[in-house]
Scaffold this motif. Structure first.
Motif, mmCIF file in Angstrom:
data_model
loop_
_atom_site.group_PDB
_atom_site.id
_atom_site.type_symbol
_atom_site.label_atom_id
_atom_site.label_comp_id
_atom_site.label_asym_id
_atom_site.label_seq_id
_atom_site.Cartn_x
_atom_site.Cartn_y
_atom_site.Cartn_z
ATOM 1 N N HIS A 22 0.835 -1.204 0.000
ATOM 2 C CA HIS A 22 0.000 0.000 0.000
ATOM 3 C C HIS A 22 0.872 1.256 0.000
ATOM 4 O O HIS A 22 0.631 2.209 -0.746
ATOM 5 C CB HIS A 22 -0.922 -0.012 1.214
ATOM 6 C CG HIS A 22 -1.821 1.186 1.301
ATOM 7 N ND1 HIS A 22 -1.441 2.345 1.944
ATOM 8 C CD2 HIS A 22 -3.063 1.416 0.799
ATOM 9 C CE1 HIS A 22 -2.412 3.244 1.839
ATOM 10 N NE2 HIS A 22 -3.414 2.697 1.159
ATOM 11 N N ASP A 23 1.913 1.258 0.837
ATOM 12 C CA ASP A 23 2.817 2.405 0.896
ATOM 13 C C ASP A 23 3.706 2.486 -0.345
ATOM 14 O O ASP A 23 4.061 3.583 -0.795
ATOM 15 C CB ASP A 23 3.693 2.323 2.143
ATOM 16 C CG ASP A 23 2.899 2.512 3.427
ATOM 17 O OD1 ASP A 23 1.797 3.092 3.357
ATOM 18 O OD2 ASP A 23 3.370 2.063 4.484
ATOM 19 N N LEU A 24 4.048 1.325 -0.892
ATOM 20 C CA LEU A 24 4.961 1.284 -2.034
ATOM 21 C C LEU A 24 4.358 1.924 -3.277
ATOM 22 O O LEU A 24 5.087 2.422 -4.141
ATOM 23 C CB LEU A 24 5.338 -0.174 -2.319
ATOM 24 C CG LEU A 24 6.490 -0.429 -3.289
ATOM 25 C CD1 LEU A 24 7.790 0.129 -2.733
ATOM 26 C CD2 LEU A 24 6.628 -1.936 -3.534
ATOM 27 N N ARG A 25 3.041 1.931 -3.365
ATOM 28 C CA ARG A 25 2.392 2.462 -4.567
ATOM 29 C C ARG A 25 2.802 3.891 -4.876
ATOM 30 O O ARG A 25 2.928 4.268 -6.036
ATOM 31 C CB ARG A 25 0.871 2.376 -4.430
ATOM 32 C CG ARG A 25 0.324 0.957 -4.492
ATOM 33 C CD ARG A 25 -1.187 0.940 -4.459
ATOM 34 N NE ARG A 25 -1.703 1.476 -3.206
ATOM 35 C CZ ARG A 25 -3.004 1.609 -2.927
ATOM 36 N NH1 ARG A 25 -3.902 1.262 -3.825
ATOM 37 N NH2 ARG A 25 -3.382 2.080 -1.758
ATOM 38 N N THR A 26 3.008 4.691 -3.835
ATOM 39 C CA THR A 26 3.335 6.098 -4.041
ATOM 40 C C THR A 26 4.683 6.496 -3.447
ATOM 41 O O THR A 26 5.041 7.673 -3.484
ATOM 42 C CB THR A 26 2.239 6.996 -3.435
ATOM 43 O OG1 THR A 26 2.078 6.672 -2.047
ATOM 44 C CG2 THR A 26 0.916 6.781 -4.159
#
Length: 208
Positions: A49-53
């Motif tokens: 989830h954090d890696l997406r942005t």
């Protein structure tokens, strides 16, 4: 014990060492990196989830965690929008064909142009998964190192690997050792590798 997959230099990748061998000697040794083990699928979903942005992390290593295909699916979705990560090492998990296919789709064409190292060593990927991954990577121009060592590959994977090597000249390191690939298919893979002069001269192909 298995060594971690080497981290790539920023920008270009002129010389590729053996996957799992000598690390890259470059300034990105100090780049933001995260290495975790014993990670659960739920933890991987939070990371994805954090890696997406995320625009800072350059290396993510989630090894020896028994992650399943569901974790790889969410990580693959994150790769479609992440433009910073250079290395994803998922060595020593429980990833199978669905994981390989999903990661391949995330790297197909121009969907992700930054990932240079994908480590899938010591998982449970079989020929169909390798074929899906190889098909997706045919037109990828950013990936330099791919490890599929110690999976469940057999002679049947050779055709898809040869097709990948004929289409993709960007790969500089490919690790397939520790699988059930016989001598004749290995010769075919070696021949496809050697057709590209620069790759044959400076790259690393491990079929042992």
């Amino acid at each position: 014990p298995d060594s971690p997959t080497p981290s790539p230099p920023s920008g270009t990748a002129p010389r590729v060492p053996a996957l799992g061998g000598t690390p890259w000697s470059d300034a990105t040794a100090t780049a933001p990196a995260l290495a975790l083990s014993c990670v659960r699928d739920a933890d991987a979903q939070l990371l994805a989830h954090d890696l997406r942005t995320d625009a800072r992390l350059r290396s993510l290593r989630l090894s020896a965690s028994r992650l399943s295909d569901s974790a790889a699916l969410v990580l693959a979705l994150a790769l479609r929008t992440n433009h910073a990560l250079r290395e994803l090492d998922l060595m020593g998990n429980a990833l199978a064909n669905a994981a390989a296919a999903a990661l391949g789709e995330a790297l197909r064409g121009g969907r992700n142009t930054t990932l240079a190292i994908l480590g899938l060593r010591n998982n449970s990927i079989a020929d169909d998964g390798a074929a899906a991954l190889a098909d997706a990577l045919a037109d990828n121009r950013s990936l330099r190192c791919l490890s599929l060592a110690r999976n469940r590959l057999t002679d049947a994977c050779a055709q898809s690997v040869v097709a990948l090597l004929n289409a993709n000249t960007a790969l500089r390191a490919l690790q397939l050792g520790g699988n059930l690939v016989g001598a004749v298919p290995r010769l075919a893979i070696r021949a496809a590798w050697d057709r590209h002069a620069e790759r044959a001269a400076g790259g690393v192909l491990d079929l042992s």
